[in-house]
Design a protein around this motif. Sequence first.
Motif, PDB file in Angstrom:
ATOM      1  N   GLY A 380     111.301 128.771  31.883  1.00  0.00           N
ATOM      2  CA  GLY A 380     111.157 130.192  32.187  1.00  0.00           C
ATOM      3  C   GLY A 380     110.058 130.857  31.395  1.00  0.00           C
ATOM      4  N   ASN A 381     109.562 130.206  30.347  1.00  0.00           N
ATOM      5  CA  ASN A 381     108.477 130.812  29.593  1.00  0.00           C
ATOM      6  C   ASN A 381     107.147 130.268  30.102  1.00  0.00           C
ATOM      7  N   THR A 382     106.596 130.958  31.120  1.00  0.00           N
ATOM      8  CA  THR A 382     105.392 130.460  31.785  1.00  0.00           C
ATOM      9  C   THR A 382     104.229 130.348  30.824  1.00  0.00           C
ATOM     10  N   VAL A 383     104.125 131.312  29.903  1.00  0.00           N
ATOM     11  CA  VAL A 383     102.992 131.290  28.981  1.00  0.00           C
ATOM     12  C   VAL A 383     102.976 129.978  28.202  1.00  0.00           C
ATOM     13  N   ARG A 384     104.149 129.606  27.669  1.00  0.00           N
ATOM     14  CA  ARG A 384     104.186 128.383  26.861  1.00  0.00           C
ATOM     15  C   ARG A 384     103.971 127.136  27.718  1.00  0.00           C
ATOM     16  N   ILE A 385     104.498 127.157  28.935  1.00  0.00           N
ATOM     17  CA  ILE A 385     104.310 125.991  29.803  1.00  0.00           C
ATOM     18  C   ILE A 385     102.825 125.829  30.140  1.00  0.00           C
ATOM     19  N   GLN A 386     102.154 126.954  30.416  1.00  0.00           N
ATOM     20  CA  GLN A 386     100.720 126.874  30.723  1.00  0.00           C
ATOM     21  C   GLN A 386      99.922 126.405  29.510  1.00  0.00           C
ATOM     22  N   CYS A 387     100.316 126.877  28.322  1.00  0.00           N
ATOM     23  CA  CYS A 387      99.656 126.388  27.103  1.00  0.00           C
ATOM     24  C   CYS A 387      99.779 124.883  27.025  1.00  0.00           C
TER      25      CYS A 387
END
Lengths: 544, 324
Positions: A380-387
């Motif tokens: 659910g944490n898109t920012v971290r997944i994209q990182c």
Amino acid sequence: MLSRYSLIFILLVFLFPGCSQQKGTTSYDDPGRPAYGDMIVMASIGEASNLIPLLSTDSASHDITGLIYNGLVKYDKDLNIVGDLAESWDISKDGLAITFHLKKGVKWHDGRPFTARDVMYTYGVTVDPKTPTAYAGDFQLVKKAEVLDDHTFRATYDKPFAPALISWAAAIMPAHLLEGKDITESPLARKPVGTGPFVFREWVPGDRIILAANRDYFEGRPYIDRYMMRVIPDSATMFLELKHYGIDMMDLAPLQFLKQTDYPRFKKEYNKFKYLAFLYTYLGFNLKHGLFKDKRVRQAISCAIDKKEIIDGVLLGLGEEATGPFTPNMWAYNGSVKRYPYSKEKALALLKEAGYEKGPGGILQKNGSPFEFTVLVNQGNTVRIQCAELIQRRLSEVGITMKIRVLEWASLINEFIDKRNFDAVILGWAITPEPDPYDLWHSSKQGPKELNFVSFENKEVDELIVKARHTFDREARKRYYGRFQEIIAEEAPYVFLFYPYATVAVHKRFKGIEPAAAGLMYDFIKWYVPENQRRYTTNAALSP
Amino acid sequence: MLRYLLKRLLFMVPMLFGITLISFVVIHLVPGEPGALNAEMNPKMTKQVRERMRAFYGLDQPLHVQYWMWLKRVVKLDFGASFTPDKRPVIDKIKERLPITILINLLSMALIFLVGIPIGIYCARYKDSILDKALTSFVFAGYAAPTFWIALLLMMFFGVYLELLPISGIKSFNFSDLSFFDKTIDVTKHLILPVSISAFGGLAGISRYMKNSLLEVLRQEYITTAYAKGLPESMVLKKHALRNALLPVITILGLSVPGLIGGSVIFESIFSIPGMGQLFYMSVMARDYPTIMGILVIGAFLTLLGNLIADVSYALADPRIRIG
């Protein structure tokens, strides 16, 4: 039959518009003069849980109680500690005792005077083992608490303890309503009585909480008459409500901040603010894992990751490159530590030094085993997944295989982090402006459920942290923390990725907002709406 | 009949017991612990504090002891207090959220039946006509399209662009200042989108059911007989075919009873309706065991009851079915 009725029905509805708000007609560019009135409508994803701040940990509850209660001290706009309910305080020569001189004439919302007894009660109930609170830790270090007279309170410690002062920013509870009662059963959980700038008015469960300005507030009556927090559980709906002028203030995602609000009508109605938040996102290594025991490997990975690319690609530029565990707006921040600019060559050189050679397919190897690890990210944490995805690509360029595993939050923490069963993890920390790296970086904090889960151990760091904790001399603390940050940067137990900006839209009719190191809300009582730009009349928010 | 009823009711007891036991075990198997404890990664949360909170909620007891304590309370119809920091009685939490959920579900169910049945009848009567195909596509589109997507599109269209309907919530800010008439209008306006969107998704089922059932009946010989004795078509449809075709549709009503108290999470979140779906979702996320169990028990009870009602009404309506 049916269609005829439904037509009449629809006509009825549209012929009698129930409510209409004034909007789009006035210009909000005129700063006007401060006036009392109007209401600010906020929104929260989750509902507040308990309005006794000791008993809740969610941000919605604390947003509300922050306006209802006061602590003895607080941060000012530049993050200095200043008095709130305390007029002043003395710290004894040996640094063991803090004596607070409380403001006189402060009244609880029910009219009773505020005294040192309230402070004593708050301290007592917080450390009482029967109180289920998450905030007992700091107060448990108090050796003796005493009421010297109605307006003087003293706390004595075993050792000088620098973070002690700010721990007295905890909300002071009304003793006359709580003493001798079980705090967990208190009606104050749903109907708080404080000393703060806003008075509790109404709570419609699952829907909204309404506060009204405290006319007798000791720092002056707030200009804004009412504060409403609506519960809007879906962030897409919240954004539509903002565009529809249903709410006045909202935290925006990077895409919303830069693109989706970039049209004239929105800009006519809203001001957008951006400031550095007290947050950072990092890639943390399990230092007990064979691959990451070697400092050179950790430094190499730091070099192989392009932080700028992450900020530009994931945050759309709304962040700054991180250099360590403190953010640049803190007084303890040391900006001149070792940095790791993106350099593939440097990374390869460091890895070679550590004994890794290119094997078949360009994969790095040491003694025949390939350089391969898994990074954990929470669902659910898109920012971290994209990182993680960007890091994956950069690392594959130097020949490191990084797998990404996305896990639900509770199982990530309980099954992997707590059991130290991970290679690397992408997480973030929210930190307090008053630094105390003890819980995260001291080697004694490696037990189960404790926060030094990367197992960082460094004698000098341990000493520095303890020394800095036990002196009130800010210059000395700054020196200790400066050195602490240098060591952390050199050792690279984390790859510090970025400090994100907080991005907020506030309706233009609210004037007097000045972004500072402390954010936006620090002088909320000074915000005002000029009379000609007012939107809501006084009683609008209360339900019968 | 009476004996049958009693037998069925008695059977519900072990069934309910089994349901609660399984649910209790399963929710405790999920990693993570109740919300108050869930201050994971919070530096202020020391070990003693954590232990203290666990003991406070009785989580330090073995699972079977916890279940026994829970069961002892539930047989007295006491669902206990929530594990979230507000610690309110579970029954209060459910009570304040139930009316809005039931209202929306009743309205949308009424809408589904009022619109779905005529669609079904039309499609059966004029099978394979262009309008039949168009209506079929329409109801299936409603069934297939994700609710949250349609909801957001309609909210943008009616709320942000046309500014005709409110976007979310169930009452306006100035609700208390309104007259009774305006209040009705206000609530109606807030309900139009949620009710019609939730009905849109349910049209397919009921209209297909109606259509097939009616087609089945229209093939029967007594319908041919009715035509043969010269009855006008509307009479044949209304008097002979429809009555029989409606029987199975009515039993669906019985089966919808448990659905009345269950709200959709996605849907309630999007429209910020403080209903049961959200309550359940939040409780699961916060591992608020008493609330989860409370909702599950009520849901299980209503499901069993709904099944019973469906069976009984079937028997009452169709004399060919014998029970007991």
